[in-house]
Design a protein around this motif. Structure first.
Motif, PDB file in Angstrom:
ATOM      1  N   ALA A  45       0.839  -1.207   0.000  1.00 27.03           N
ATOM      2  CA  ALA A  45       0.000   0.000   0.000  1.00 27.03           C
ATOM      3  C   ALA A  45       0.872   1.254   0.000  1.00 27.03           C
ATOM      4  N   LYS A  46       1.932   1.246   0.802  1.00 23.90           N
ATOM      5  CA  LYS A  46       2.838   2.403   0.838  1.00 23.90           C
ATOM      6  C   LYS A  46       3.542   2.584  -0.506  1.00 23.90           C
ATOM      7  N   VAL A  53       2.608   9.320  -6.197  1.00 24.14           N
ATOM      8  CA  VAL A  53       3.264  10.603  -5.923  1.00 24.14           C
ATOM      9  C   VAL A  53       4.415  10.819  -6.901  1.00 24.14           C
ATOM     10  N   ALA A  54       5.174   9.765  -7.184  1.00 23.66           N
ATOM     11  CA  ALA A  54       6.294   9.869  -8.120  1.00 23.66           C
ATOM     12  C   ALA A  54       5.822  10.214  -9.534  1.00 23.66           C
ATOM     13  N   GLN A  55       4.591   9.831  -9.853  1.00 19.73           N
ATOM     14  CA  GLN A  55       4.025  10.137 -11.163  1.00 19.73           C
ATOM     15  C   GLN A  55       3.405  11.527 -11.213  1.00 19.73           C
ATOM     16  N   GLY A  56       3.447  12.249 -10.087  1.00 14.17           N
ATOM     17  CA  GLY A  56       2.945  13.610 -10.064  1.00 14.17           C
ATOM     18  C   GLY A  56       1.574  13.786  -9.445  1.00 14.17           C
ATOM     19  N   PRO A  62      -3.871  12.997   3.856  1.00 14.81           N
ATOM     20  CA  PRO A  62      -2.492  13.221   4.304  1.00 14.81           C
ATOM     21  C   PRO A  62      -1.795  11.894   4.615  1.00 14.81           C
ATOM     22  N   TYR A  63      -0.473  11.885   4.485  1.00 13.30           N
ATOM     23  CA  TYR A  63       0.284  10.643   4.664  1.00 13.30           C
ATOM     24  C   TYR A  63       0.058  10.037   6.050  1.00 13.30           C
ATOM     25  N   ARG A  68      -2.179   5.664   9.354  1.00 13.60           N
ATOM     26  CA  ARG A  68      -3.066   5.316  10.469  1.00 13.60           C
ATOM     27  C   ARG A  68      -4.231   4.441   9.989  1.00 13.60           C
ATOM     28  N   ARG A  69      -4.848   4.829   8.867  1.00 14.03           N
ATOM     29  CA  ARG A  69      -5.994   4.082   8.344  1.00 14.03           C
ATOM     30  C   ARG A  69      -5.595   2.665   7.935  1.00 14.03           C
TER      31      ARG A  69
END
Length: 76
Positions: A45-46, A53-56, A62-63, A68-69
């Protein structure tokens, strides 16, 4: 689908980034797995989020809330 004209709070967006609002995968289906396998699902999942994020892409969640979820859903 009816467009929302005035959302309650629009997420902040970096210039040129698309915001991914979800829905995000629900990991509760993996609760029955052994703990080692649930940790692998957490790492996956991470990695998936990091790839977006790396793809923009930016995420509306929020992280810290994401971590937490996912931990709660996987009972880690």
């Amino acid at each position: 689908m009816t467009p929302i004209t005035k959302p309650a709070q629009a997420p902040q967006q970096r210039a040129g980034a698309a915001i991914v609002a979800g829905p995000w995968p629900d990991y509760t289906a993996f609760r029955h797995l052994l703990e080692a396998d649930r940790w692998r699902a957490y790492e996956c999942a991470k990695r998936h989020r990091a790839d977006l994020v790396a793809q923009g892409f930016e995420t509306a969640e929020p992280y810290d809330a994401f971590v937490r979820r996912v931990c709660e859903e996987l009972q880690l």
